[in-house]
Design an enzyme around this catalytic site. Sequence first.
Site, PDB file in Angstrom:
ATOM      1  N   GLU A 152      61.748  61.873  51.929  1.00  0.00           N
ATOM      2  CA  GLU A 152      61.671  61.056  50.719  1.00  0.00           C
ATOM      3  C   GLU A 152      61.915  61.857  49.447  1.00  0.00           C
ATOM      4  O   GLU A 152      62.393  61.302  48.467  1.00  0.00           O
ATOM      5  CB  GLU A 152      60.348  60.289  50.635  1.00  0.00           C
ATOM      6  CG  GLU A 152      59.123  61.127  50.369  1.00  0.00           C
ATOM      7  CD  GLU A 152      57.877  60.277  50.120  1.00  0.00           C
ATOM      8  OE1 GLU A 152      56.851  60.571  50.713  1.00  0.00           O
ATOM      9  OE2 GLU A 152      57.950  59.326  49.326  1.00  0.00           O
TER      10      GLU A 152
ATOM     11  N   TRP B  89      62.681  48.522  38.147  1.00  0.00           N
ATOM     12  CA  TRP B  89      63.135  49.086  39.424  1.00  0.00           C
ATOM     13  C   TRP B  89      64.021  47.996  40.017  1.00  0.00           C
ATOM     14  O   TRP B  89      63.523  46.930  40.418  1.00  0.00           O
ATOM     15  CB  TRP B  89      61.939  49.383  40.318  1.00  0.00           C
ATOM     16  CG  TRP B  89      62.244  50.117  41.579  1.00  0.00           C
ATOM     17  CD1 TRP B  89      62.396  51.463  41.742  1.00  0.00           C
ATOM     18  CD2 TRP B  89      62.432  49.548  42.883  1.00  0.00           C
ATOM     19  NE1 TRP B  89      62.657  51.763  43.052  1.00  0.00           N
ATOM     20  CE2 TRP B  89      62.687  50.607  43.780  1.00  0.00           C
ATOM     21  CE3 TRP B  89      62.411  48.244  43.384  1.00  0.00           C
ATOM     22  CZ2 TRP B  89      62.917  50.407  45.141  1.00  0.00           C
ATOM     23  CZ3 TRP B  89      62.637  48.045  44.739  1.00  0.00           C
ATOM     24  CH2 TRP B  89      62.886  49.122  45.604  1.00  0.00           C
TER      25      TRP B  89
ATOM     26  N   GLU C 128      54.395  61.897  59.505  1.00  0.00           N
ATOM     27  CA  GLU C 128      54.127  61.987  58.063  1.00  0.00           C
ATOM     28  C   GLU C 128      54.924  63.142  57.431  1.00  0.00           C
ATOM     29  O   GLU C 128      55.492  63.003  56.352  1.00  0.00           O
ATOM     30  CB  GLU C 128      52.622  62.160  57.826  1.00  0.00           C
ATOM     31  CG  GLU C 128      52.228  62.502  56.398  1.00  0.00           C
ATOM     32  CD  GLU C 128      52.717  61.513  55.356  1.00  0.00           C
ATOM     33  OE1 GLU C 128      53.167  60.400  55.708  1.00  0.00           O
ATOM     34  OE2 GLU C 128      52.674  61.863  54.166  1.00  0.00           O
TER      35      GLU C 128
ATOM     36  N   ASN D  13      57.746  41.402  36.493  1.00  0.00           N
ATOM     37  CA  ASN D  13      57.730  42.192  37.737  1.00  0.00           C
ATOM     38  C   ASN D  13      57.715  41.210  38.886  1.00  0.00           C
ATOM     39  O   ASN D  13      57.048  40.188  38.803  1.00  0.00           O
ATOM     40  CB  ASN D  13      56.450  43.024  37.869  1.00  0.00           C
ATOM     41  CG  ASN D  13      56.377  44.136  36.873  1.00  0.00           C
ATOM     42  OD1 ASN D  13      57.309  44.358  36.116  1.00  0.00           O
ATOM     43  ND2 ASN D  13      55.255  44.815  36.852  1.00  0.00           N
ATOM     44  N   GLY D  14      58.370  41.580  39.983  1.00  0.00           N
ATOM     45  CA  GLY D  14      58.340  40.721  41.163  1.00  0.00           C
ATOM     46  C   GLY D  14      59.715  40.169  41.471  1.00  0.00           C
ATOM     47  O   GLY D  14      60.728  40.650  40.961  1.00  0.00           O
TER      48      GLY D  14
ATOM     49  N   LYS E 246      57.599  62.814  54.380  1.00  0.00           N
ATOM     50  CA  LYS E 246      57.455  63.564  53.125  1.00  0.00           C
ATOM     51  C   LYS E 246      58.736  64.328  52.817  1.00  0.00           C
ATOM     52  O   LYS E 246      59.222  64.319  51.707  1.00  0.00           O
ATOM     53  CB  LYS E 246      56.263  64.524  53.269  1.00  0.00           C
ATOM     54  CG  LYS E 246      55.546  64.875  52.040  1.00  0.00           C
ATOM     55  CD  LYS E 246      54.587  63.824  51.505  1.00  0.00           C
ATOM     56  CE  LYS E 246      54.827  62.432  51.936  1.00  0.00           C
ATOM     57  NZ  LYS E 246      53.935  61.422  51.565  1.00  0.00           N
TER      58      LYS E 246
ATOM     59  N   HIS F 123      64.556  63.172  76.053  1.00  0.00           N
ATOM     60  CA  HIS F 123      64.995  61.896  76.616  1.00  0.00           C
ATOM     61  C   HIS F 123      66.115  61.267  75.796  1.00  0.00           C
ATOM     62  O   HIS F 123      66.248  60.039  75.766  1.00  0.00           O
ATOM     63  CB  HIS F 123      63.801  60.947  76.741  1.00  0.00           C
ATOM     64  CG  HIS F 123      62.761  61.443  77.705  1.00  0.00           C
ATOM     65  ND1 HIS F 123      62.946  61.441  79.066  1.00  0.00           N
ATOM     66  CD2 HIS F 123      61.542  62.018  77.489  1.00  0.00           C
ATOM     67  CE1 HIS F 123      61.866  61.961  79.665  1.00  0.00           C
ATOM     68  NE2 HIS F 123      61.010  62.329  78.724  1.00  0.00           N
TER      69      HIS F 123
ATOM     70  N   CYS G 290      58.485  48.176  39.134  1.00  0.00           N
ATOM     71  CA  CYS G 290      58.474  47.756  37.724  1.00  0.00           C
ATOM     72  C   CYS G 290      57.083  47.829  37.090  1.00  0.00           C
ATOM     73  O   CYS G 290      56.084  47.633  37.759  1.00  0.00           O
ATOM     74  CB  CYS G 290      58.928  46.310  37.602  1.00  0.00           C
ATOM     75  SG  CYS G 290      60.499  45.967  38.357  1.00  0.00           S
TER      76      CYS G 290
ATOM     77  N   ARG H 193      55.355  55.050  38.634  1.00  0.00           N
ATOM     78  CA  ARG H 193      55.541  53.967  39.610  1.00  0.00           C
ATOM     79  C   ARG H 193      56.972  53.911  40.140  1.00  0.00           C
ATOM     80  O   ARG H 193      57.223  53.246  41.139  1.00  0.00           O
ATOM     81  CB  ARG H 193      55.194  52.626  38.958  1.00  0.00           C
ATOM     82  CG  ARG H 193      53.741  52.515  38.557  1.00  0.00           C
ATOM     83  CD  ARG H 193      53.545  51.378  37.582  1.00  0.00           C
ATOM     84  NE  ARG H 193      53.746  50.091  38.200  1.00  0.00           N
ATOM     85  CZ  ARG H 193      52.773  49.317  38.677  1.00  0.00           C
ATOM     86  NH1 ARG H 193      51.534  49.712  38.606  1.00  0.00           N
ATOM     87  NH2 ARG H 193      53.043  48.154  39.213  1.00  0.00           N
TER      88      ARG H 193
ATOM     89  N   LYS I 231      56.240  54.116  43.259  1.00  0.00           N
ATOM     90  CA  LYS I 231      54.900  54.513  43.696  1.00  0.00           C
ATOM     91  C   LYS I 231      54.115  53.314  44.195  1.00  0.00           C
ATOM     92  O   LYS I 231      53.404  53.386  45.175  1.00  0.00           O
ATOM     93  CB  LYS I 231      54.166  55.173  42.526  1.00  0.00           C
ATOM     94  CG  LYS I 231      52.774  55.687  42.870  1.00  0.00           C
ATOM     95  CD  LYS I 231      52.852  56.879  43.797  1.00  0.00           C
ATOM     96  CE  LYS I 231      51.491  57.381  44.220  1.00  0.00           C
ATOM     97  NZ  LYS I 231      51.600  58.252  45.407  1.00  0.00           N
TER      98      LYS I 231
HETATM   99  C1  F6R Z   1      55.212  58.025  50.688  1.00  0.00           C
HETATM  100  C2  F6R Z   1      54.437  56.957  50.097  1.00  0.00           C
HETATM  101  C3  F6R Z   1      54.646  55.587  50.615  1.00  0.00           C
HETATM  102  C4  F6R Z   1      53.332  54.785  50.540  1.00  0.00           C
HETATM  103  C5  F6R Z   1      53.583  53.317  50.903  1.00  0.00           C
HETATM  104  C6  F6R Z   1      52.296  52.528  50.924  1.00  0.00           C
HETATM  105  O1  F6R Z   1      54.864  59.255  50.151  1.00  0.00           O
HETATM  106  O2  F6R Z   1      53.676  57.164  49.203  1.00  0.00           O
HETATM  107  O3  F6R Z   1      55.149  55.590  51.901  1.00  0.00           O
HETATM  108  O4  F6R Z   1      52.406  55.364  51.411  1.00  0.00           O
HETATM  109  O5  F6R Z   1      54.476  52.754  49.991  1.00  0.00           O
HETATM  110  O6  F6R Z   1      51.646  52.598  49.697  1.00  0.00           O
HETATM  111  P1  F6R Z   1      50.111  52.334  49.576  1.00  0.00           P
HETATM  112  O7  F6R Z   1      49.392  53.391  50.305  1.00  0.00           O
HETATM  113  O8  F6R Z   1      49.849  52.354  48.109  1.00  0.00           O
HETATM  114  O9  F6R Z   1      49.861  50.969  50.177  1.00  0.00           O
END
Ligand code: F6R
Length: 603
Positions: free
Chosen positions: A486, A73, A479, A99-100, A483, A502, A2, A27, A598
Amino acid sequence: MCGIVGVVGNSNATDILMQGLEKLEYRGYDSAGIYVVNGERSNLIKSVGRIADLRAKIGIDIAGSAGIGHTRWATHGQVTEDNAHPHTSETGRFVLVHNGVIENYLQIKEEYLAGHTLKGQTDTEIAVHLIGQFVEDGLTVLEAFKKALHIIEGSYAFALIDSENADTIFVAKNKSPLLIGLGDGYNMVCSDAMAMIRETSQFMEIHDKELVVLTKDSVQISDYDGNLVERQAYTAELDLSDIGKGTYPFYMLKEIDEQPTVMRKLISTYADADGNLTVDPAIVKSVQEAGRIYILAAGTSYNAGFASKAMIEKLTDTPVELGVASEWGYNMPLLSEKPMFILLSQSGETADSRQVLVKANEMGIPSLTVTNVPGSTLSREATYTMLLHAGPEIAVASTKAYTAQVAALAFLSKAVGEANGKKEAVEFDLVHELSLVAQSIEATLSEKDLIEEKVQGLLADARNAFYIGRGNDYYVAMEASLKLKEISYIQCEGFAAGELKHGTISLIEDGVPVLALISNNEVLAAHTRGNVQEVIARGANVLTIVDETMAREDDDIKVSTVHPYLSSITMVVPTQLVAYYATLQRGLDVDKPRNLAKSVTVE
Ligand code: F6R
């Protein structure tokens, strides 16, 4: 997650709110709304979907001098217009964005709001009804807001308007980010500086459990008991041009392309012209004194911690342990003597990481936040901060922050190793090696067409996939798979190549894509090649991403060689492009994947 914007005292309020909401789109959100007041008239407009949908509902006559806006959100209640913010009190007099998560909202409803009619299912609506009820009971607006803040438990950033006196916005926060923006003859409130950077570069922090009474020419900050707080404004180091997409179709591609520049920026930040490191000596000393380093993070940042673990251990001689922030906040394991916590976070606002930091501070553990956002909550609350200098990362899928995190930790590790007199650290020419990393990334970026073509046959119609690797390549595989899943919605697992046999190898059947990562270690390369043969024998469709010194003619993507400590940086870049092209080919929105935010500001 949010986002909040608010403005008071500017006749362009509607435009400022809408531009602000657009800047907060990155975000992640699923609905949006604004409330704008113009003298006696006011308008409340909400919409599910994109800001563009909200914009389409706003008529040209909706001008105003004050207002609040929100991107939601969903946490409590489905994605509907009724659940979208702003929310109104029982009589409609008070309007609130939040927010929250209000943890005791059901209790509040039961105890204080008998007879109230709620339009939706959100916790926020309960908060604004509560404030309205207290005013009905005879309190002033400020008293009612304060009383509600004493009752409400959980995380929140609030902006409240009284429609009968709309020249004031009442603001409060606990655990969720919120800033005051200072305009010329007007003032604003926003979840992050990006939303208001078009209007101002002057911002003021709000700390947890502080309340702000905001008018066009005053900012009065106090604690919940009414004690006034003095706060200096600061200048945000954001450039409006940094947050544009330029000619790129998606932010993600722009941010992938920016990585060589980010590497060079880190060199100029953490080393002088003679190549001597300039990492803050206080941070170096604190890490030197640590018996064990604990890296706490979430998602991509957590993966960056793993990708850096071996390098930190080898250069500093200090053991490194990784922790998932959402677990450690409440399940802190037994710590070794003299712990030091490193919080890795692109946004510096992740609620899970912050919860760990709160615990660490209570326990008196020294902490370092490595973040991309100066002045962020994790930066303010940790003992030390190292900045990533990667420029704003807008795409939900994190790319340049991961590579910047590994590079920043390389500077820290070398500085600590040198201070410890460790030969390997002294001899590790990081400035030179990172320049090679920048060049290697550039070489990979010049192979975009090849990567796009390889991905077409492999992932365009896939339902699941595997990344495999050993050593650092395993961490890169974690990672790479995050990527891919997601943004492309392909179910993907990052696996230690040797572990596959295994159990999980039973999932390999005809056509399952397996992407193998092989960087520059001969023994590990030979073993991973063996694992590749095992999956090929079971029908897997294999794509290899291989360090050029290890590469064979029939390997798919070749990555130019860098120092093994830094290979996670160069090996991850082709996997970012794999995720990008797979998502494009599946016709999905690369920058705004479903359900994701985000900045994850709730636990
Ligand atoms: C994936 C992604 C998330 C963030 C995670 C932590 O592409 O961006 O997995 O890495 O939400 O966010 P930060 O780094 O802002 O603490």
